[in-house]
Write a protein that holds these residues in place. Structure first.
Motif, PDB file in Angstrom:
ATOM      1  N   ARG A  67     -32.981 -45.417  90.678  1.00  0.00           N
ATOM      2  CA  ARG A  67     -32.085 -46.329  91.391  1.00  0.00           C
ATOM      3  C   ARG A  67     -30.907 -46.740  90.509  1.00  0.00           C
ATOM      4  NH1 ARG A  67     -35.482 -50.273  92.354  1.00  0.00           N
ATOM      5  NH2 ARG A  67     -36.276 -49.334  94.271  1.00  0.00           N
ATOM      6  N   ASN A  68     -31.144 -46.806  89.203  1.00  0.00           N
ATOM      7  CA  ASN A  68     -30.093 -47.207  88.270  1.00  0.00           C
ATOM      8  C   ASN A  68     -29.300 -46.026  87.719  1.00  0.00           C
ATOM      9  OD1 ASN A  68     -30.191 -50.326  87.429  1.00  0.00           O
ATOM     10  ND2 ASN A  68     -32.247 -49.659  87.994  1.00  0.00           N
ATOM     11  N   GLY A  69     -29.697 -44.816  88.089  1.00  0.00           N
ATOM     12  CA  GLY A  69     -28.930 -43.635  87.728  1.00  0.00           C
ATOM     13  C   GLY A  69     -28.978 -43.243  86.268  1.00  0.00           C
ATOM     14  N   VAL A  70     -30.093 -43.549  85.593  1.00  0.00           N
ATOM     15  CA  VAL A  70     -30.242 -43.163  84.190  1.00  0.00           C
ATOM     16  C   VAL A  70     -31.624 -42.549  83.985  1.00  0.00           C
ATOM     17  CG1 VAL A  70     -28.660 -44.920  83.313  1.00  0.00           C
ATOM     18  CG2 VAL A  70     -31.096 -45.458  83.537  1.00  0.00           C
ATOM     19  N   PRO A  71     -31.789 -41.685  82.978  1.00  0.00           N
ATOM     20  CA  PRO A  71     -33.110 -41.126  82.691  1.00  0.00           C
ATOM     21  C   PRO A  71     -34.121 -42.234  82.386  1.00  0.00           C
ATOM     22  CG  PRO A  71     -31.424 -39.889  81.536  1.00  0.00           C
ATOM     23  CD  PRO A  71     -30.750 -41.097  82.094  1.00  0.00           C
ATOM     24  N   LEU A  72     -35.373 -41.974  82.677  1.00  0.00           N
ATOM     25  CA  LEU A  72     -36.432 -42.967  82.522  1.00  0.00           C
ATOM     26  C   LEU A  72     -36.507 -43.526  81.111  1.00  0.00           C
ATOM     27  CD1 LEU A  72     -38.933 -44.496  83.567  1.00  0.00           C
ATOM     28  CD2 LEU A  72     -40.280 -42.431  83.087  1.00  0.00           C
ATOM     29  N   SER A  73     -36.408 -42.667  80.103  1.00  0.00           N
ATOM     30  CA  SER A  73     -36.546 -43.144  78.718  1.00  0.00           C
ATOM     31  C   SER A  73     -35.393 -44.055  78.319  1.00  0.00           C
ATOM     32  CB  SER A  73     -36.631 -41.960  77.755  1.00  0.00           C
ATOM     33  OG  SER A  73     -35.471 -41.152  77.852  1.00  0.00           O
ATOM     34  N   GLN A  74     -34.262 -43.898  78.977  1.00  0.00           N
ATOM     35  CA  GLN A  74     -33.125 -44.768  78.695  1.00  0.00           C
ATOM     36  C   GLN A  74     -33.277 -46.095  79.422  1.00  0.00           C
ATOM     37  OE1 GLN A  74     -29.296 -42.800  78.952  1.00  0.00           O
ATOM     38  NE2 GLN A  74     -28.234 -44.708  79.438  1.00  0.00           N
ATOM     39  N   TYR A  75     -33.906 -46.062  80.602  1.00  0.00           N
ATOM     40  CA  TYR A  75     -34.082 -47.285  81.389  1.00  0.00           C
ATOM     41  C   TYR A  75     -35.257 -48.111  80.891  1.00  0.00           C
ATOM     42  CZ  TYR A  75     -35.022 -50.327  85.373  1.00  0.00           C
ATOM     43  OH  TYR A  75     -35.267 -51.427  86.159  1.00  0.00           O
ATOM     44  N   SER A  76     -36.365 -47.438  80.587  1.00  0.00           N
ATOM     45  CA  SER A  76     -37.575 -48.151  80.163  1.00  0.00           C
ATOM     46  C   SER A  76     -38.344 -47.286  79.172  1.00  0.00           C
ATOM     47  CB  SER A  76     -38.451 -48.481  81.387  1.00  0.00           C
ATOM     48  OG  SER A  76     -39.603 -49.203  81.011  1.00  0.00           O
ATOM     49  N   ALA A  77     -37.932 -47.332  77.928  1.00  0.00           N
ATOM     50  CA  ALA A  77     -38.480 -46.452  76.896  1.00  0.00           C
ATOM     51  C   ALA A  77     -39.968 -46.658  76.655  1.00  0.00           C
ATOM     52  CB  ALA A  77     -37.716 -46.644  75.585  1.00  0.00           C
TER      53      ALA A  77
END
Length: 260
Positions: free
Chosen positions: A225-235
């Protein structure tokens, strides 16, 4: 350059999530990564906030009668919020490729296009459509490794059987070896259905299944939803940890296969 395709003939199993998340993790390792969206639905393109319905330049251009050169391919590339991660987007025009494929013999269009930008990227991850046709064949022909995400539920297991038959058929036709890894996704240890499906996957495909699994994790949806890879959103999320483990396994296998 290493080329990995992510494919399954059943939709909704985590193909796009797998491609984007692994791409983001490779970029964190300072690798130059190209995400190539070959699905006319454009889920990967939409992931990064682009509208595949309105793009006039996309991966469809790779299938033009006059094949694009490196400069033309570079003109198709779009940026993402993740440093080192570049997108070659999809568009609705890709849906017309199947109608032209038999007449024009386009099974190697993607392979030839990637050869022209070979030195620009360390990895290419291809998100292919959930349909056996010219687009999936192009993805398989271009790749050295196939990743097959499979949702841990019994209907998805039937789709996997079709995909395994497809791999065998296409690799024989292309006369190439294609290593593939089955990746259990959306695993929920609280449900007997998910636990049972994982058990069946491991029993049926003991030599080609990844030893762990990708769990159900709401952070995966939030990252999209935020348009970023998972590790960047919630490492520190469970999903990011699982994909980190998957990448480590894939890179270890890759190193073992690379001649000294």
């Amino acid at each position: 350059m290493r080329v990995w395709a992510v494919a399954n003939q059943k939709g909704g199993v985590g193909k796009t999530t797998t491609a984007v998340t692994l791409g983001g993790l490779l970029a964190e390792r300072k690798q130059r990564v190209l995400l190539l969206d070959l699905d006319p639905h454009g889920s990967m393109t939409s992931y990064f906030g682009y509208d595949p319905d309105t793009l006039s330049q996309s991966s469809f251009n790779l299938f033009a009668e006059q094949e694009p050169d490196a400069q033309a391919i570079n003109a198709l590339l779009l940026s993402t919020p993740c440093e080192g991660l570049t997108l070659l987007p999809s568009s609705m025009a890709l849906a017309t490729v199947e109608r032209r494929a038999a007449a024009e013999g386009m099974g190697l269009k993607v392979s030839r296009a990637l050869a022209k930008v070979w030195d620009q990227f360390d990895y290419v991850l291809i998100d292919s459509p959930p349909v056996l046709g010219a687009l999936m064949i192009n993805a398989l022909a271009a790749s050295e490794r196939l990743l097959v995400p499979v949702q841990t539920e019994f209907l998805a297991l039937k789709g996997l059987e079709r995909m395994i038959r497809t791999i065998s058929m296409v690799t024989q036709s292309l006369r190439k070896d294609l290593n593939y890894t089955i990746i259990p996704t959306m695993f929920d240890r609280r449900t007997q259905a998910s636990v049972g499906a994982l058990r069946e996957l491991r029993n049926t495909y003991p030599n080609t299944i990844w030893a762990a699994m990708i769990p159900v994790d709401t952070r995966i949806r939030d990252a999209s939803r935020n348009g970023v890879p998972l590790s960047q959103y919630s490492a520190d999320s469970r999903g990011a940890a699982a994909y980190r483990s998957l990448l480590k396994s894939l890179l270890s296998q890759q190193d073992q296969r690379t001649p000294a």
